[in-house]
Design an enzyme around this catalytic site. Structure first.
Site, PDB file in Angstrom:
ATOM      1  N   GLY A 278       0.812  -1.214   0.000  1.00 55.09           N
ATOM      2  CA  GLY A 278       0.000   0.000   0.000  1.00 55.09           C
ATOM      3  C   GLY A 278       0.840   1.256   0.000  1.00 55.09           C
ATOM      4  O   GLY A 278       2.033   1.214  -0.325  1.00 55.09           O
TER       5      GLY A 278
ATOM      6  N   HIS B 127       4.277   1.669  -8.084  1.00 49.33           N
ATOM      7  CA  HIS B 127       3.288   0.587  -8.010  1.00 49.33           C
ATOM      8  C   HIS B 127       2.386   0.603  -9.251  1.00 49.33           C
ATOM      9  O   HIS B 127       2.074  -0.444  -9.826  1.00 49.33           O
ATOM     10  CB  HIS B 127       2.386   0.760  -6.777  1.00 49.33           C
TER      11      HIS B 127
ATOM     12  N   GLY C 257       8.994  -5.046  -8.821  1.00 51.27           N
ATOM     13  CA  GLY C 257       9.802  -3.896  -9.227  1.00 51.27           C
ATOM     14  C   GLY C 257      11.289  -4.172  -9.080  1.00 51.27           C
ATOM     15  O   GLY C 257      11.718  -4.767  -8.097  1.00 51.27           O
TER      16      GLY C 257
END
Ligand code: AMP
Length: 283
Positions: A30, A36, A148
């Protein structure tokens, strides 16, 4: 966009969805940013449905780390994903459901990969990461998992776990998204004071200097690391590590050749920042 918190509800939803769709999965903690969202966009480009998880995983935080103060702007996160129109479902489980009392089945690599780089100061961190991702992959059964390069050690460890444990999911590693001044986007950047934020780009510029030295022909990792350390020491950053190792395997290399990972971690005040560059050295 569906928001699901219960594991069994998620399994029912996925089992139905899998009959007609390919699933791209983006696990996150989050406090979403463009880094993201670049994974979400990549997942939407290659799959017919995108599932994002938001879970601040307690098992990857050691005592004294920032588990409690980790940002949790859930409303903002949900809005960002809904506005993108790319996300079919958000899975937001509770820690008590993911790790019920008596939970005992951890997943961990037993080679050196979780012990080097960030593993030196965070020795139990990657065991928490492999355990939670193993669980999430079993629940969501995605066709592709999006990770990532920003967290390269994590990505390589997860690739290895998925290979060793015969997951059919394909791992896709996406490029690091940066602020205009080069600082890698990170949920932890919000901890920085304005002055610390001004210092932070030194991490990436130091890695870029290492890249230039190698491009210009330097092949001794120690010489490159020494220069990076010197540059970092000029700032108010405290060095955690500077390493140049084999990408993928995270093994030491005496002489720089092939695909290498130039990685560093620094602390600015209490905030720990990591970044890396992957280089393909031809000769
Ligand atoms: P986190 O929420 O920090 O656990 O990150 C969730 C995923 O987003 C991980 O696969 C990270 O590597 C990835 N990620 C975090 N920051 C960035 C960034 N700046 N660029 C690309 N991917 C990122």
């Amino acid at each position: 966009m569906k928001v699901i918190t219960k594991i069994n509800e998620m399994q029912t939803y996925i089992n139905k969805m899998k009959k007609r769709h390919t699933i791209g999965f983006v696990p996150t903690m989050g406090a979403l940013h463009q880094g993201h969202m670049s994974l979400v966009a990549a997942a939407a480009g290659e799959n017919s449905r995108v599932v994002v998880s938001i879970f601040v995983n307690p098992t990857q935080f050691a005592a004294g780390e920032d588990l409690e103060k980790y940002p949790r702007p859930i409303k903002k996160d949900l809005k960002m994903m809904k506005d993108s129109k790319l996300v079919a479902c958000v899975f937001k489980p509770e820690a008590a459901d993911m790790y019920p009392e008596g939970f005992a089945s951890y997943v961990a690599l037993e080679n050196d990969m979780p012990q080097v780089l960030c593993g030196v100061t965070r020795p139990s961190h990657f065991k928490g990461v492999t355990t939670v991702i193993a669980k999430l992959l079993n629940i969501i059964k995605p066709d592709r998992l999006y990770l990532g390069q920003k967290d390269a050690q994590q990505a390589f460890i997860l690739e290895k776990m998925m290979k060793d444990l015969n997951y059919e999911t394909v791992a896709v590693i996406c490029p690091t998204v940066r602020e205009k001044d080069g600082l890698a986007m990170s949920s932890r950047n919000s901890y920085l004071t304005p002055e610390q934020r001004n210092t932070a780009p030194v991490l990436y510029t130091s890695l870029q200097m290492a890249e230039s030295m190698i491009e210009l022909g330097e092949r001794n990792p120690e010489t490159v690391k020494k220069e990076v350390r010197r540059k970092l020491k000029e700032s108010q950053a405290e060095i955690d590590y500077v390493e140049i190792i084999e990408a993928g395997t995270l093994k030491r290399c005496e002489k720089l050749c092939g695909r290498v990972l130039i990685a560093a971690a620094i602390c600015i005040g209490k905030t720990r920042l990591i970044d890396n560059i992957i280089m393909d050295i031809k000769d």
